[in-house]
Design a protein around this motif. Structure first.
Motif, mmCIF file in Angstrom:
data_model
loop_
_atom_site.group_PDB
_atom_site.id
_atom_site.type_symbol
_atom_site.label_atom_id
_atom_site.label_comp_id
_atom_site.label_asym_id
_atom_site.label_seq_id
_atom_site.Cartn_x
_atom_site.Cartn_y
_atom_site.Cartn_z
ATOM 1 N N UNK A 20 9.651 6.323 1.567
ATOM 2 C CA UNK A 20 8.787 5.161 1.769
ATOM 3 C C UNK A 20 8.733 4.745 3.246
ATOM 4 N N UNK A 21 9.863 4.668 3.949
ATOM 5 C CA UNK A 21 9.761 4.332 5.383
ATOM 6 C C UNK A 21 8.960 5.380 6.172
ATOM 7 N N UNK A 22 9.128 6.653 5.832
ATOM 8 C CA UNK A 22 8.345 7.680 6.524
ATOM 9 C C UNK A 22 6.855 7.527 6.227
ATOM 10 N N UNK A 23 6.538 7.204 4.994
ATOM 11 C CA UNK A 23 5.126 6.980 4.645
ATOM 12 C C UNK A 23 4.569 5.772 5.388
ATOM 13 N N UNK A 24 5.380 4.725 5.517
ATOM 14 C CA UNK A 24 4.924 3.533 6.237
ATOM 15 C C UNK A 24 4.612 3.879 7.686
ATOM 16 N N UNK A 25 5.485 4.644 8.297
ATOM 17 C CA UNK A 25 5.259 5.066 9.684
ATOM 18 C C UNK A 25 3.997 5.924 9.799
ATOM 19 N N UNK A 26 3.865 6.857 8.869
ATOM 20 C CA UNK A 26 2.693 7.748 8.903
ATOM 21 C C UNK A 26 1.407 6.966 8.690
ATOM 22 N N UNK A 55 0.822 -1.217 0.000
ATOM 23 C CA UNK A 55 0.000 0.000 0.000
ATOM 24 C C UNK A 55 0.851 1.259 0.000
ATOM 25 N N UNK A 56 2.027 1.189 0.617
ATOM 26 C CA UNK A 56 2.888 2.374 0.668
ATOM 27 C C UNK A 56 3.420 2.713 -0.724
ATOM 28 N N UNK A 57 3.731 1.687 -1.499
ATOM 29 C CA UNK A 57 4.161 1.950 -2.880
ATOM 30 C C UNK A 57 3.038 2.608 -3.672
ATOM 31 N N UNK A 58 1.812 2.127 -3.471
ATOM 32 C CA UNK A 58 0.670 2.715 -4.191
ATOM 33 C C UNK A 58 0.483 4.182 -3.799
ATOM 34 N N UNK A 59 0.592 4.432 -2.525
ATOM 35 C CA UNK A 59 0.420 5.800 -2.035
ATOM 36 C C UNK A 59 1.477 6.728 -2.630
ATOM 37 N N UNK A 60 2.721 6.284 -2.614
ATOM 38 C CA UNK A 60 3.797 7.150 -3.118
ATOM 39 C C UNK A 60 3.696 7.311 -4.637
ATOM 40 N N UNK A 61 3.309 6.248 -5.333
ATOM 41 C CA UNK A 61 3.154 6.360 -6.785
ATOM 42 C C UNK A 61 2.068 7.375 -7.138
ATOM 43 N N UNK A 62 0.980 7.372 -6.373
ATOM 44 C CA UNK A 62 -0.088 8.351 -6.623
ATOM 45 C C UNK A 62 0.396 9.765 -6.322
ATOM 46 N N UNK A 63 1.101 9.915 -5.209
ATOM 47 C CA UNK A 63 1.600 11.253 -4.857
ATOM 48 C C UNK A 63 2.540 11.777 -5.939
ATOM 49 N N UNK A 64 3.381 10.891 -6.456
ATOM 50 C CA UNK A 64 4.309 11.302 -7.503
ATOM 51 C C UNK A 64 3.538 11.701 -8.780
ATOM 52 N N UNK A 65 2.506 10.934 -9.115
ATOM 53 C CA UNK A 65 1.715 11.249 -10.311
ATOM 54 C C UNK A 65 0.957 12.566 -10.147
ATOM 55 N N UNK A 66 0.491 12.827 -8.939
ATOM 56 C CA UNK A 66 -0.261 14.068 -8.702
ATOM 57 C C UNK A 66 0.631 15.303 -8.806
ATOM 58 N N UNK A 96 -16.596 -2.056 13.534
ATOM 59 C CA UNK A 96 -17.979 -1.719 13.818
ATOM 60 C C UNK A 96 -18.681 -1.077 12.636
ATOM 61 N N UNK A 97 -17.952 -0.864 11.531
ATOM 62 C CA UNK A 97 -18.567 -0.299 10.334
ATOM 63 C C UNK A 97 -18.165 1.134 10.092
ATOM 64 N N UNK A 98 -18.355 1.557 8.848
ATOM 65 C CA UNK A 98 -18.014 2.924 8.497
ATOM 66 C C UNK A 98 -16.557 3.065 8.118
ATOM 67 N N UNK A 99 -16.207 4.241 7.654
ATOM 68 C CA UNK A 99 -14.828 4.505 7.274
ATOM 69 C C UNK A 99 -14.529 5.988 7.401
ATOM 70 N N UNK A 100 -13.254 6.273 7.498
ATOM 71 C CA UNK A 100 -12.754 7.641 7.443
ATOM 72 C C UNK A 100 -11.575 7.648 6.477
ATOM 73 N N UNK A 101 -11.245 8.820 5.975
ATOM 74 C CA UNK A 101 -10.119 8.942 5.044
ATOM 75 C C UNK A 101 -9.263 10.129 5.461
ATOM 76 N N UNK A 102 -8.519 9.990 6.554
ATOM 77 C CA UNK A 102 -7.685 11.103 7.027
ATOM 78 C C UNK A 102 -6.505 11.348 6.108
ATOM 79 N N UNK A 103 -6.015 12.567 6.157
ATOM 80 C CA UNK A 103 -4.946 12.983 5.242
ATOM 81 C C UNK A 103 -3.577 12.541 5.731
ATOM 82 N N UNK A 104 -2.754 12.136 4.788
ATOM 83 C CA UNK A 104 -1.322 11.972 5.030
ATOM 84 C C UNK A 104 -0.670 13.189 4.382
ATOM 85 N N UNK A 105 -0.242 14.112 5.213
ATOM 86 C CA UNK A 105 0.210 15.395 4.702
ATOM 87 C C UNK A 105 1.530 15.278 3.938
#
Length: 397
Positions: A288-294, A230-241, A272-281
């Motif tokens: 990548x290690x910093x993203x994993x920690x975050x 998931x961290x690779x996906x997150x960073x790849x999206x951030x790079x594309x954006x 218990x259901x539901x979801x949230x989508x908090x920001x990774x600033x």
């Protein structure tokens, strides 16, 4: 003098309940300080203030108020207390300023004590659920440096179960409420479908190179330093954006407003259901290690009900990964006023043509739902291609 308002923590929030002050009149605050706890359908949220100055008036606790209601006034540089009182006086009818009576004196002292206490997020959440007054635990914390821990709250309940039950009450819901969250999600998604002209694109990504790189990285490291896909996906999206900022922002007042930074909201399912989508600033600036920690920290705090207001207010695009939940692909619904959502499905072996030869590869489904008022499919396709390209070079992420 400036007003500190009930923040909007997303398009699905209309009201909030102030349940705890972490400051008292006379305290000096600076931008980014956590000053209060507000209860919403997403749970108890630590609310930050984005003003510098000295706290003056505080609104009373336990009142459900609309977003934008004044919660406190902040005296800024050069202002005196008298000036602040004079300035706030005309608004006294509409601003819930506490009246200093004999009856209100005791709660005021409790707030002051809590403001100086060290309390773990889990303890604070549990105390709110059980109706335990944290001020009563001053000096009883068993955590590091006297911090109040979860076990201290539960021990307090076991010592005085009758008082705790009476304080809690049978009809009071504190913290995460699945029913309220479901209603809020329905309202936000209904608005999205009514107002946003969605278009959808999908693609298949060869995840083989990324999977091999990830396996090699993790093989040399202890479990706590390993990375998830998931961290690779997150960073790849951030790079594309970075290359396609038209998908990173908000549609407001009839136009697009680009976000100040790349702050993707990572969708987290709640127990218990539901979801949230908090920001990774500033995800594009993190290794990548910093993203994993975050990401690990964010998921843990989201499920413990200990998010910060900025993490709920700042997401500039939503990323959702349902592959770990077994879904082959996902077509998301945009969370307004954002203008796009990127979804990832399950990585699975599939027949694939590589260099003219049929091969079995680890394939990943990716989708984009975007706002047609801001972009079109041509640009959306380029964004997906950029994500694909980034994942073919994981060593550069």
């Amino acid at each position: 003098m400036a007003d500190f308002l009930m923040p909007s923590l997303g398009a699905d929030m209309e009201t909030g309940k102030l349940v705890q002050w972490l400051v008292k009149p006379g305290d000096r605050v600076k931008s980014g300080d956590v000053v209060a706890v507000v209860e919403t359908h997403k749970g108890a949220i630590d609310v930050e203030i984005f003003l510098d100055g000295v706290i003056d008036n505080l609104a009373p606790l336990d009142q459900e108020v609309p977003v934008g209601t004044v919660l406190a006034t902040v005296r800024q540089s050069g202002e005196t207390a008298a000036q602040a009182v004079a300035a706030v006086a005309p608004a006294a009818v509409s601003i819930p300023v506490p009246v200093m009576t004999e009856a209100s004196a005791e709660p005021a002292r409790s707030v002051a004590n809590v403001g100086r206490m060290r309390v773990s997020p889990a303890a604070r959440q549990r105390a709110q659920q059980l109706g335990v007054e944290l001020a009563a635990l001053v000096g009883r914390g068993t955590g590091e440096g006297g911090a109040v821990c979860l076990r201290d709250v539960e021990a307090a309940v076991s010592r005085h179960p009758a008082e705790a039950a009476a304080a809690t009450g049978s009809d009071v819901h504190r913290g995460f409420d699945p029913a309220q969250m479901r209603q809020a999600i329905a309202a936000a998604m209904g608005r999205s479908k009514r107002e946003i002209p969605h278009y959808y694109l999908t693609d298949s990504i060869d995840f083989g190179v990324a999977a091999q790189w990830l396996a090699a990285w993790n093989a040399e490291r202890p479990p706590e330093q390993r990375l998830l896909a998931a961290v690779l996906l997150l960073k790849a999206c951030a790079r594309a954006l970075q290359a396609y900022p038209q998908f990173n922002g908000f549609y407001e007042d009839g136009g697009f407003r680009a976000a100040a930074g790349i702050h993707p909201g990572w969708a987290v399912s709640l127990r218990g259901g539901g979801l949230v989508a908090p920001a990774i600033h500033d995800a594009d600036r993190l290794s990548l290690p910093q993203l994993m920690t975050a990401m690990r920290d964010l998921v843990q705090r989201a499920r413990a009900g200990s998010l910060r207001s900025s993490e709920l207010a700042d997401p500039s695009i939503t990323l959702t990964n349902l592959g770990e939940r077994g879904a082959e692909s996902v077509l998301g619904v945009i969370y307004p006023p954002q203008v796009a959502i990127i979804g990832f499905g399950r990585v699975q072996p599939r027949p694939w043509v590589l260099d003219g030869q049929l091969a079995v590869r680890e394939m990943l489904s990716v989708s984009l739902a975007a706002d047609h008022r801001v972009t079109d499919g041509h640009l959306g396709g380029q964004l997906l291609a950029a994500i694909n390209d980034a994942l073919q070079h994981p060593d550069t992420l």
